[in-house]
Scaffold this active site. Structure first.
Site, PDB file in Angstrom:
ATOM      1  N   SER A   1       0.857  -1.143   0.014  1.00  0.00           N
ATOM      2  CA  SER A   1       0.044  -0.098  -0.107  1.00  0.00           C
ATOM      3  C   SER A   1       0.899   1.206   0.012  1.00  0.00           C
ATOM      4  O   SER A   1       1.556   1.491  -0.880  1.00  0.00           O
ATOM      5  CB  SER A   1      -1.011   0.101   1.216  1.00  0.00           C
ATOM      6  N   HIS A   2       0.617   1.931   1.111  1.00  0.00           N
ATOM      7  CA  HIS A   2       1.346   3.264   1.140  1.00  0.00           C
ATOM      8  C   HIS A   2       2.774   3.283   1.765  1.00  0.00           C
ATOM      9  O   HIS A   2       3.228   4.398   1.819  1.00  0.00           O
ATOM     10  CB  HIS A   2       0.499   4.248   2.128  1.00  0.00           C
TER      11      HIS A   2
ATOM     12  N   ASP B   1      -1.981   7.049  -3.441  1.00  0.00           N
ATOM     13  CA  ASP B   1      -0.793   6.222  -2.922  1.00  0.00           C
ATOM     14  C   ASP B   1      -0.338   5.405  -3.679  1.00  0.00           C
ATOM     15  O   ASP B   1      -0.696   5.073  -4.917  1.00  0.00           O
ATOM     16  CB  ASP B   1      -1.072   5.604  -1.345  1.00  0.00           C
TER      17      ASP B   1
ATOM     18  N   ASP C   1      -0.812   1.821  -4.093  1.00  0.00           N
ATOM     19  CA  ASP C   1      -1.442   0.928  -4.787  1.00  0.00           C
ATOM     20  C   ASP C   1      -2.909   1.446  -5.312  1.00  0.00           C
ATOM     21  O   ASP C   1      -3.459   0.666  -5.575  1.00  0.00           O
ATOM     22  CB  ASP C   1      -1.604  -0.044  -3.598  1.00  0.00           C
TER      23      ASP C   1
ATOM     24  N   ASP D   1      -5.297   2.986  -3.607  1.00  0.00           N
ATOM     25  CA  ASP D   1      -6.633   2.979  -2.717  1.00  0.00           C
ATOM     26  C   ASP D   1      -6.719   4.161  -1.680  1.00  0.00           C
ATOM     27  O   ASP D   1      -7.955   4.439  -1.294  1.00  0.00           O
ATOM     28  CB  ASP D   1      -6.750   1.733  -2.192  1.00  0.00           C
ATOM     29  N   ARG D   2      -5.753   5.141  -1.794  1.00  0.00           N
ATOM     30  CA  ARG D   2      -6.058   6.229  -0.877  1.00  0.00           C
ATOM     31  C   ARG D   2      -5.838   7.510  -1.904  1.00  0.00           C
ATOM     32  O   ARG D   2      -5.524   7.457  -2.809  1.00  0.00           O
ATOM     33  CB  ARG D   2      -4.818   6.273   0.117  1.00  0.00           C
TER      34      ARG D   2
ATOM     35  N   LYS E   1     -11.590   0.568  -0.702  1.00  0.00           N
ATOM     36  CA  LYS E   1     -11.305   2.099  -1.047  1.00  0.00           C
ATOM     37  C   LYS E   1     -10.367   2.338  -2.184  1.00  0.00           C
ATOM     38  O   LYS E   1     -10.157   1.509  -2.874  1.00  0.00           O
ATOM     39  CB  LYS E   1     -10.742   2.646  -0.050  1.00  0.00           C
TER      40      LYS E   1
END
Length: 565
Positions: free
Chosen positions: A114-115, A280, A282, A284-285, A380
């Site tokens: 992710s982030h 971010d 991947d 999703d943010r 998300k």
């Protein structure tokens, strides 16, 4: 073509326990002999692999291409019938969720942390999603973990590596492999949700006084941004930056907040750009940040909920319900109350939203950690939120043709209706686990003894007093599957409606991360000056009191947080 299957002896590794966000460790941990293979085989040992269709994708971080080949080898040996793989191993997390749902796959394996930073000395992650497109629930992740503790061998098929750069259908031993365009299905999805003609008309008619800048932070969303903002909406290429996915994210930290997304913040401030956004690693943010305007994630999801009728997807299908994670401010609750929507407060973790969505009780939701989304998928979705804001701004300007409505105008109009929840999050990353556990124990003692309740505390700098009205550990009983989640965060409430939340986070790969969330509500009857105050100023006294009550600096041995959002 004949193929050879081998069974490789192995031994368990300690600590391969996945959370909702999967298994995250340093790259060098995953590169240990048998380590990645063990975890992947444990996934296949925990699901119905034979005859299944699975999606593979990720954020393109270091060690992703090699891991895709490992998944293909082990998956084929375990009887997977078909793999759908993103070209060059690239698929954003929202895109994976969409593809699982669109093509009715049995699940998917995402290669992402992710982030978290990427590169040979940074983080890697493997995450399993189920057939609804969302993160695996605990009964699945627990089963995977149990299998990691007892594994004695893994199966592989001997076959040449698949060329991940070529779109098309290929045979891989007994398994079919479909390499697909990483972006196309996702663009089709968003075009079915938002009013792209309205957005395009607004952007073209305001090309001089409403500029857009999207920063991909060299994560997965770069190709998606090119397709959406340049190819579909007709914006100039200068409207996107850092949009080439890199294995190390260009040496940056692909987390869209005011600290790590400094390339966006610096450009917006330097050039006075009216609408800036970032996503971010991947995808999703998201962060919404324009000239003189930062939108907290809590405010962002509340404003999207308030303006839902401007978005064709919700205008047609209605809003079934609203929800937020517990640490997120209560701004969206106020929208739900005013509009008569059912609303929920859930633990951190998108799977809780997914249960409500699958039951038809939730449409729009968000987490304060820059995660916003809806029931169009079960993750998300950063770019969904960015396009939602453009759709809303286009609609607001259609209603107000004689003056430009920007980010701040939307925020202030919202506060005038609902009041304002001043909100901030302090992250203390990679702190000693012993200190973090001592902080939790201190708060638990105060909870058990009731020693803080009804005590009054005064801020030294502002002179404001805060009286503690309660302290509790948040627990949640899922209204759909009746599962109970305990120890989800310690909450201190105050008599004026303010609250402070403390949580240990499991998204880091080393040490502990402590997050402190502070929220102070001011009603719509307050003066315009009060409603427009700087968030740091509005929260200063409460933050001082929170640090004093928790003894956080003493336990963690730090003076300042790593990140403030």
């Amino acid at each position: 073509m004949p193929h050879t299957m081998q069974e490789i002896p192995t031994k368990p590794f300690d600590g391969q326990k996945p959370g909702t966000s999967g298994l995250r460790k340093r790259v060098k941990v995953f590169q240990q002999e048998h380590y990645t293979e063990n975890f992947i085989q444990s996934i296949f040992n925990s699901i119905e692999a034979k005859g299944s269709t699975l999606v593979i994708g990720g954020d393109g971080r270091y060690f992703s291409p090699e891991t895709v080949q490992t998944i293909l080898k082990i998956g084929s040996a375990n009887g997977v019938e078909k793999f759908i793989v993103g070209k060059d191993s690239i698929l954003s997390t929202p895109a994976v969720s969409n593809i699982i749902r669109k093509y009715k796959a049995n699940g998917g394996i995402l290669l992402t942390a992710s982030h978290n930073p990427g590169g040979p000395d940074k983080d890697f992650g493997i995450k399993y999603n189920v057939s609804n497109g969302g993160p695996a629930p605990e009964n699945v992740t627990n089963k995977i973990y149990e299998n990691t503790k007892t594994i004695v061998s893994y199966k592989v098929i001997e076959a040449p590596p698949v060329d991940l750069s070529k779109i098309g259908e290929f045979s891989y031993g007994p398994t079919k492999v479909s390499i697909i365009d990483s972006v196309a299905d996702y663009v089709v999805l968003l075009e079915s949700i938002f009013d792209f003609p309205l957005i395009k008309s607004f952007l073209s008619s305001h090309s001089n006084d409403f500029r857009v800048l999207f920063d991909g932070l060299n994560g997965v969303t770069g190709p998606y941004a090119q397709a959406l903002f340049v190819d579909v909406l007709g914006l100039p290429k200068s409207s996107i930056q850092n949009c080439i996915p890199l294995p190390d994210f260009g040496g940056g930290h692909p987390d869209p907040n005011l600290i790590y997304a400094h390339t966006l913040v610096d450009a917006v401030e330097k050039d006075g750009i009216e609408f800036g956004a970032a996503s971010d690693g991947d995808g999703d943010r998201n962060m919404i940040y324009g000239k003189g305007a930062f939108v907290t994630p809590s405010d962002s999801v509340a404003i999207i909920a308030h303006w839902a009728d401007a978005i064709p997807y919700f205008k047609k299908g209605g809003v079934k319900g609203l929800a937020r994670s517990m640490p997120t401010s209560k701004a969206i609750d106020l929208v739900a109350q005013k509009k008569g929507f059912e609303y929920f407060e859930v633990p951190t973790g998108w799977k809780f939203f997914g249960n409500l969505m699958d039951a038809g009780r939730l449409s729009i939701c968000g987490e304060e950690s820059f995660g916003t989304g809806s029931d169009h998928i079960r993750e998300k979705d950063g770019l969904w939120a960015v396009v939602a804001w453009l759709n809303i701004l286009a609609a607001a300007n259609r209603e107000s043709p004689n003056r430009l409505v920007g980010i701040n105008e939307l925020l202030y109009a919202h506060y005038a209706i609902y009041g304002r929840s001043f909100f901030s999050r302090y992250d203390y990353e990679e702190v000693p686990s012993a200190g973090a556990n001592a902080l939790v124990a201190h708060l638990n003692h105060a909870l058990d003894s009731g020693s803080l309740t009804n005590t009054t505390h005064k801020s030294a700098s502002t002179g404001t007093t805060f009286t503690v009205s309660g302290l509790y550990d948040f627990a949640y009983t899922d209204p759909i599957d009746k599962s109970v989640s305990k120890n989800q965060g310690q909450v201190i409430t105050f008599s004026d409606g303010s609250r402070v939340v403390f949580r240990l986070s499991g998204t880091g790969s080393e040490g502990a991360t402590v997050r402190m969330y502070v929220e102070r509500y001011v009603g719509p009857e307050a003066s315009a000056e009060e409603l427009k105050r700087d968030a740091a100023e509005g929260l200063k006294g409460l933050i001082e009191v929170a640090l004093e009550l928790s003894k956080l600096k003493e336990f963690l041995g730090v003076d300042k947080p790593t990140v403030i959002t």
